[in-house]
Design a protein around this motif. Structure first.
Motif, PDB file in Angstrom:
ATOM      1  N   ASN A 195       0.090  -8.030   0.556  1.00  0.00           N
ATOM      2  CA  ASN A 195       0.581  -6.816  -0.199  1.00  0.00           C
ATOM      3  C   ASN A 195      -0.584  -5.486   0.118  1.00  0.00           C
ATOM      4  OD1 ASN A 195       2.844  -7.702  -1.485  1.00  0.00           O
ATOM      5  ND2 ASN A 195       1.503  -8.845  -2.862  1.00  0.00           N
ATOM      6  N   ILE A 196      -1.427  -5.748   1.005  1.00  0.00           N
ATOM      7  CA  ILE A 196      -2.348  -4.650   1.308  1.00  0.00           C
ATOM      8  C   ILE A 196      -1.612  -3.726   2.002  1.00  0.00           C
ATOM      9  CG2 ILE A 196      -4.113  -3.869   3.107  1.00  0.00           C
ATOM     10  CD1 ILE A 196      -5.238  -5.453   0.695  1.00  0.00           C
ATOM     11  N   ASP A 197      -1.767  -2.272   1.643  1.00  0.00           N
ATOM     12  CA  ASP A 197      -1.140  -1.283   2.086  1.00  0.00           C
ATOM     13  C   ASP A 197      -1.859  -0.723   3.441  1.00  0.00           C
ATOM     14  OD1 ASP A 197       0.058   1.197   2.718  1.00  0.00           O
ATOM     15  OD2 ASP A 197       0.022   2.011   0.662  1.00  0.00           O
ATOM     16  N   TRP A 198      -1.532  -1.226   4.538  1.00  0.00           N
ATOM     17  CA  TRP A 198      -2.328  -0.946   5.792  1.00  0.00           C
ATOM     18  C   TRP A 198      -2.204   0.324   6.337  1.00  0.00           C
ATOM     19  CZ3 TRP A 198      -5.571  -3.908   7.345  1.00  0.00           C
ATOM     20  CH2 TRP A 198      -5.704  -5.603   6.949  1.00  0.00           C
ATOM     21  N   GLN A 199      -1.179   1.246   5.795  1.00  0.00           N
ATOM     22  CA  GLN A 199      -0.835   2.634   6.158  1.00  0.00           C
ATOM     23  C   GLN A 199      -1.766   3.442   5.556  1.00  0.00           C
ATOM     24  OE1 GLN A 199       3.038   3.962   5.404  1.00  0.00           O
ATOM     25  NE2 GLN A 199       2.617   5.842   6.575  1.00  0.00           N
ATOM     26  N   HIS A 200      -2.386   3.209   4.318  1.00  0.00           N
ATOM     27  CA  HIS A 200      -3.279   4.041   3.396  1.00  0.00           C
ATOM     28  C   HIS A 200      -4.556   3.745   3.177  1.00  0.00           C
ATOM     29  CE1 HIS A 200       1.037   5.556   2.554  1.00  0.00           C
ATOM     30  NE2 HIS A 200       0.417   6.508   3.198  1.00  0.00           N
ATOM     31  N   ILE A 201      -4.827   2.076   3.521  1.00  0.00           N
ATOM     32  CA  ILE A 201      -6.137   1.784   3.111  1.00  0.00           C
ATOM     33  C   ILE A 201      -7.235   2.248   3.849  1.00  0.00           C
ATOM     34  CG2 ILE A 201      -5.987  -0.270   4.732  1.00  0.00           C
ATOM     35  CD1 ILE A 201      -7.245  -1.973   2.460  1.00  0.00           C
ATOM     36  N   SER A 202      -8.340   2.667   3.173  1.00  0.00           N
ATOM     37  CA  SER A 202      -9.544   3.254   3.749  1.00  0.00           C
ATOM     38  C   SER A 202     -10.560   2.400   4.375  1.00  0.00           C
ATOM     39  CB  SER A 202     -10.389   4.154   2.771  1.00  0.00           C
ATOM     40  OG  SER A 202     -10.793   3.320   1.728  1.00  0.00           O
ATOM     41  N   LYS A 203     -11.524   2.618   5.120  1.00  0.00           N
ATOM     42  CA  LYS A 203     -12.349   1.744   5.566  1.00  0.00           C
ATOM     43  C   LYS A 203     -13.176   0.930   4.417  1.00  0.00           C
ATOM     44  CE  LYS A 203     -13.339   4.023   9.983  1.00  0.00           C
ATOM     45  NZ  LYS A 203     -14.275   4.452  10.901  1.00  0.00           N
ATOM     46  N   LYS A 204     -13.484   1.794   3.351  1.00  0.00           N
ATOM     47  CA  LYS A 204     -14.496   1.287   2.167  1.00  0.00           C
ATOM     48  C   LYS A 204     -13.412   0.376   1.519  1.00  0.00           C
ATOM     49  CE  LYS A 204     -16.636   2.799  -2.103  1.00  0.00           C
ATOM     50  NZ  LYS A 204     -16.858   4.098  -2.825  1.00  0.00           N
ATOM     51  N   GLN A 205     -12.504   0.554   0.983  1.00  0.00           N
ATOM     52  CA  GLN A 205     -11.304  -0.526   0.591  1.00  0.00           C
ATOM     53  C   GLN A 205     -11.171  -1.510   1.254  1.00  0.00           C
ATOM     54  OE1 GLN A 205      -8.102   2.393   0.302  1.00  0.00           O
ATOM     55  NE2 GLN A 205      -8.476   2.846  -2.181  1.00  0.00           N
ATOM     56  N   LEU A 206     -11.017  -1.618   2.797  1.00  0.00           N
ATOM     57  CA  LEU A 206     -10.882  -2.684   3.362  1.00  0.00           C
ATOM     58  C   LEU A 206     -12.071  -3.537   3.313  1.00  0.00           C
ATOM     59  CD1 LEU A 206      -9.054  -3.933   5.571  1.00  0.00           C
ATOM     60  CD2 LEU A 206     -10.435  -2.714   7.318  1.00  0.00           C
ATOM     61  N   ILE A 207     -13.114  -3.026   3.572  1.00  0.00           N
ATOM     62  CA  ILE A 207     -14.341  -3.884   3.514  1.00  0.00           C
ATOM     63  C   ILE A 207     -14.420  -4.591   2.075  1.00  0.00           C
ATOM     64  CG2 ILE A 207     -16.959  -3.719   3.508  1.00  0.00           C
ATOM     65  CD1 ILE A 207     -16.730  -1.488   5.286  1.00  0.00           C
ATOM     66  N   GLU A 208     -14.166  -3.821   0.901  1.00  0.00           N
ATOM     67  CA  GLU A 208     -14.277  -4.279  -0.273  1.00  0.00           C
ATOM     68  C   GLU A 208     -13.441  -5.344  -0.479  1.00  0.00           C
ATOM     69  OE1 GLU A 208     -13.544  -0.840  -2.941  1.00  0.00           O
ATOM     70  OE2 GLU A 208     -15.821  -0.268  -2.762  1.00  0.00           O
ATOM     71  N   ASN A 209     -12.089  -5.361  -0.021  1.00  0.00           N
ATOM     72  CA  ASN A 209     -11.367  -6.318  -0.076  1.00  0.00           C
ATOM     73  C   ASN A 209     -11.714  -7.500   0.610  1.00  0.00           C
ATOM     74  OD1 ASN A 209      -8.203  -5.884  -1.209  1.00  0.00           O
ATOM     75  ND2 ASN A 209      -9.048  -3.811  -0.559  1.00  0.00           N
ATOM     76  N   ILE A 210     -12.218  -7.385   1.813  1.00  0.00           N
ATOM     77  CA  ILE A 210     -12.628  -8.409   2.582  1.00  0.00           C
ATOM     78  C   ILE A 210     -13.788  -9.202   1.780  1.00  0.00           C
ATOM     79  CG2 ILE A 210     -13.734  -9.232   4.724  1.00  0.00           C
ATOM     80  CD1 ILE A 210     -12.145  -7.039   5.969  1.00  0.00           C
TER      81      ILE A 210
END
Length: 357
Positions: A195-210
């Motif tokens: 359910n990750i929103d790949w259109q709007h996710i920021s780099k910071k949010q992506l790293i946090e999610n990983i």
């Protein structure tokens, strides 16, 4: 993983033709059977619906509804691949064709492979101008709604699960993503929640999610009977309204499943089921697991039909009492042979005769 089909092709060589065709994308109903097919085994119209019979006299027909005379009484059989007749040796071996011959009333085949009960509703609604005068409607269904509750792990709780849901979601997202975001999605989506929103996710949010990802074991998911009941009741409410508004006689028939009808398997059925089980694919494992839900599921269907005022019938009970052990009825756990379709059409015909007494 490559699927072994040696046994099914040996016993039912027409399956090679079915396996050569995939679905076509369609508005609103999502997809349909391959349209405008012309083969010795299966023939479809401009919407992918199957003709009861196609020969030189009516080869020019564009729609299955061209088969009907203006004043001719007709009925409908609604469903998915079993109604469509996946595996039948010819068009005239489908349930709709056989029932038309038995009853003298033309029954149109509104079966689309892999449809859910809700898609059956949407298809009927889409064709309402052509089918509103139907005298009878048999909804020969049930297996896919149960299967998808087990097979599709995540779905919209209001709209329900459907086949190709992951492909649809992925395709829609990819169409609006930049090249960089497509690369990020390709690299990191296996590690993250779908359910990750790949259109709007920021780099910071992506790293946090990983970094904070949680490993989820989907195989332990329990069947959501509450959702299943809500979806079935929603669909049956539509059919109840159709029955009242158009004075159509609507019957809901739960389709047969080998374990549910306690059929003694023929040599052909045993060989086919063994081949499927040896493929060790999740789709076949999930289908086999449905053996455990018969009593619980049937109770839900009966309750929903009672609430909706729709007559419920169970073809598994008919198979228990009327099918001989030597009759080869199942091409796999979901689809029927020509003989199996004959038994179902006999059952439906008996329902019609009883209803007219």
């Amino acid at each position: 993983m490559k699927i072994s089909r040696t046994t099914i092709y040996k016993l039912a060589p027409q399956m090679r033709i079915y396996d050569n065709f995939s679905h076509e994308w369609k508005p609103f109903i999502m997809y349909s059977n391959k349209t405008n097919l012309r083969t010795k085994v299966v023939n479809t119209d401009n919407l992918g619906l199957r003709f009861n019979l196609l020969n030189n006299d009516n080869n020019s027909h564009k729609s299955i509804f061209d088969q009907k005379n203006t004043n001719q009484e007709f009925g409908l059989i609604i469903g998915s691949s079993t109604v469509f007749g996946l595996g039948c040796s010819e068009d005239d071996q489908t349930i709709s064709s056989k029932l038309s011959k038995l009853s003298g009333t033309l029954f149109f085949n509104l079966g689309v492979s892999a449809f859910s009960g809700f898609q059956e509703v949407i298809l009927h609604q889409s064709l309402i101008n052509k089918v509103s005068k139907a005298k009878y409607i048999f909804i020969f269904s049930g297996l896919n709604d149960l299967f998808m509750q087990e097979y599709i792990n995540k779905y919209d709780v209001e709209l329900g699960p459907y086949f190709y849901s992951n492909q649809f979601k992925s395709g829609m997202y990819n169409s609006v993503l930049s090249k960089k975001r497509k690369i990020a999605k390709f690299l990191f989506s296996p590690l993250l929640d779908e359910n990750i929103d790949w259109q709007h996710i920021s780099k910071k949010q992506l790293i946090e999610n990983i970094l904070n990802r949680k490993i989820i074991f989907e195989n332990g998911r329990k069947l959501n009977l509450k959702d299943l009941k809500n979806f079935i009741l929603r669909n049956l409410t539509y059919w109840s309204n159709i029955e009242k508004v158009y004075k159509t006689k609507v019957k809901y028939i739960l389709q047969p499943f080998p374990a549910w009808c306690k059929k003694n398997l023929t040599q052909e059925e045993r060989e086919i089921f063994e081949e499927l089980d040896n493929n060790d694919l999740r789709v076949f494992k999930v289908i086999k697991s449905l053996e455990n839900y018969y009593i619980e599921y049937k109770k839900i269907l009966i309750e929903c039909c009672d609430i909706s005022g729709i007559e419920f019938l169970d073809s598994n009970e008919y198979f228990k009492n009327s099918v001989n052990s030597e009759d080869w009825c199942f091409l796999d756990r979901a689809h029927l042979t020509d003989k199996g379709n004959q038994h179902i059409s006999n059952f439906m015909f008996s329902v019609l005769k009883k209803d007219e007494i």
